[in-house]
Motif scaffolding. Sequence first.
Motif, short mmCIF file in Angstrom:
data_model
loop_
_atom_site.label_atom_id
_atom_site.label_comp_id
_atom_site.label_asym_id
_atom_site.label_seq_id
_atom_site.Cartn_x
_atom_site.Cartn_y
_atom_site.Cartn_z
N THR A 159 1.53 56.03 32.23
CA THR A 159 2.95 56.20 31.93
C THR A 159 3.79 55.01 32.41
OG1 THR A 159 3.31 57.42 33.99
CG2 THR A 159 2.79 58.72 32.02
N ALA A 160 3.17 54.00 33.00
CA ALA A 160 3.92 52.83 33.49
C ALA A 160 4.55 52.10 32.32
CB ALA A 160 2.99 51.89 34.26
N SER A 161 5.79 51.65 32.52
CA SER A 161 6.50 50.92 31.47
C SER A 161 6.17 49.43 31.54
CB SER A 161 8.00 51.12 31.63
OG SER A 161 8.46 50.45 32.80
N GLN A 162 6.49 48.73 30.45
CA GLN A 162 6.35 47.28 30.44
C GLN A 162 7.23 46.67 31.53
OE1 GLN A 162 3.77 46.48 28.78
NE2 GLN A 162 4.28 45.89 26.69
N ASP A 163 8.42 47.24 31.73
CA ASP A 163 9.32 46.77 32.80
C ASP A 163 8.65 46.82 34.16
OD1 ASP A 163 11.64 45.98 31.50
OD2 ASP A 163 12.53 47.98 31.58
N GLN A 164 8.01 47.94 34.48
CA GLN A 164 7.37 48.09 35.79
C GLN A 164 6.29 47.03 36.00
OE1 GLN A 164 6.52 52.35 35.02
NE2 GLN A 164 7.16 52.65 37.15
N GLY B 235 -9.99 46.76 23.31
CA GLY B 235 -9.34 48.07 23.24
C GLY B 235 -8.79 48.58 24.55
N SER B 236 -8.83 47.74 25.59
CA SER B 236 -8.37 48.21 26.90
C SER B 236 -6.86 48.06 27.12
CB SER B 236 -9.14 47.51 28.02
OG SER B 236 -8.89 46.11 27.97
N GLY B 237 -6.15 47.38 26.21
CA GLY B 237 -4.70 47.28 26.32
C GLY B 237 -4.15 45.92 26.68
N LYS B 238 -4.97 44.88 26.66
CA LYS B 238 -4.51 43.53 27.03
C LYS B 238 -3.41 43.05 26.08
CE LYS B 238 -8.54 41.78 26.42
NZ LYS B 238 -9.26 42.98 25.95
N THR B 239 -3.64 43.20 24.78
CA THR B 239 -2.67 42.72 23.80
C THR B 239 -1.36 43.47 23.91
OG1 THR B 239 -4.45 42.07 22.30
CG2 THR B 239 -2.27 42.35 21.33
N TYR B 240 -1.40 44.76 24.13
CA TYR B 240 -0.17 45.54 24.30
C TYR B 240 0.60 45.05 25.53
CZ TYR B 240 3.08 49.27 25.24
OH TYR B 240 4.23 49.96 25.50
N THR B 241 -0.09 44.85 26.64
CA THR B 241 0.57 44.41 27.87
C THR B 241 1.18 43.02 27.69
OG1 THR B 241 -0.84 45.79 29.25
CG2 THR B 241 0.23 43.92 30.33
N LEU B 242 0.46 42.12 27.03
CA LEU B 242 0.97 40.77 26.83
C LEU B 242 2.04 40.69 25.75
CD1 LEU B 242 -2.28 38.62 27.02
CD2 LEU B 242 -0.33 38.54 28.57
N GLY B 243 1.79 41.31 24.63
CA GLY B 243 2.67 41.14 23.48
C GLY B 243 3.58 42.30 23.18
N GLY B 244 3.33 43.43 23.77
CA GLY B 244 4.14 44.60 23.47
C GLY B 244 3.61 45.32 22.26
N GLY C 8 6.40 42.75 25.55
CA GLY C 8 5.39 42.57 26.57
C GLY C 8 5.71 41.42 27.51
N ILE C 9 4.72 41.02 28.27
CA ILE C 9 4.87 39.98 29.27
C ILE C 9 5.33 38.66 28.64
CG2 ILE C 9 3.53 38.47 30.80
CD1 ILE C 9 1.97 40.97 31.66
N ALA D 61 9.27 34.30 28.41
CA ALA D 61 10.05 33.33 27.63
C ALA D 61 11.54 33.55 27.87
CB ALA D 61 9.72 33.46 26.15
N GLN D 62 11.97 34.78 27.82
CA GLN D 62 13.39 35.10 28.03
C GLN D 62 13.85 34.65 29.42
OE1 GLN D 62 14.09 39.34 27.72
NE2 GLN D 62 15.42 39.00 25.97
N ASP D 63 13.08 35.01 30.45
CA ASP D 63 13.47 34.66 31.82
C ASP D 63 13.41 33.16 32.09
OD1 ASP D 63 14.11 37.24 32.47
OD2 ASP D 63 12.42 37.55 33.85
N VAL D 64 12.38 32.49 31.58
CA VAL D 64 12.27 31.04 31.82
C VAL D 64 13.51 30.32 31.29
CG1 VAL D 64 11.06 28.95 31.06
CG2 VAL D 64 9.77 30.84 32.02
N PHE D 65 13.89 30.63 30.06
CA PHE D 65 15.04 29.92 29.48
C PHE D 65 16.36 30.36 30.11
CE2 PHE D 65 11.76 29.18 26.26
CZ PHE D 65 11.79 27.79 26.26
N LEU D 66 16.45 31.60 30.50
CA LEU D 66 17.65 32.07 31.19
C LEU D 66 17.81 31.37 32.54
CD1 LEU D 66 19.98 34.29 31.25
CD2 LEU D 66 18.38 35.60 32.65
#
Length: 173
Positions: free
Chosen positions: A54-59, A87-96, A104-105, A110-115
């Motif tokens: 149940t952990a969010s991408q934010d967490q 199938g373990s969820g790497k792509t979801y965690t990285l890309g959303g 995802g990450i 990208a958002q934080d680096v440029f901000l």
Amino acid sequence: MSEECVRVAVRIRPLLPKEVLRHHQVCVRVVPSTAQVMLGSDRLFCFDHAFGPTASQDQVYESCVQPLVESLLDGYNATVFCYGQTGSGKTYTLGGGNQDEEGGIIDRVAQDVFLLLGKKTLNSDGVEATVRASYMELYKEDLRDLLEPHTIHKELHIRDDERGNTGKTVMHM
């Protein structure tokens, strides 16, 4: 920035719909209020961070990656290495997930680096920044640059230079 060079986090994904239909059982769970994972009923493993289904991408991002982004702008190198079976969820965690879901990450970095770069360069005269990113896939013995769709497998090789720096080398065949 702490003196620890490597931190390990584990994220347990929920069962997929097809797994639920086939009556698969959850065999891995996070021990509440800890960074420990229980495999079966008696095998306990400790990590720096442990996230349940149940952990969010934010967490995940705020706990594991955001501190790395902040240290990047202080001159430190940072790597996020995702490992796991297909199938373990790497792509979801990285890309959303889909565009309707949380990013995802990669999106968040990208958002934080440029901000953060924008804030830093506004407060400094003559500061210039160059941003370089790699998105590599290592599958079996093949290394592929996912940002260069025209590269073929086995075209990239990992090499160390004379100072011990590791990087990719493109082999022209």
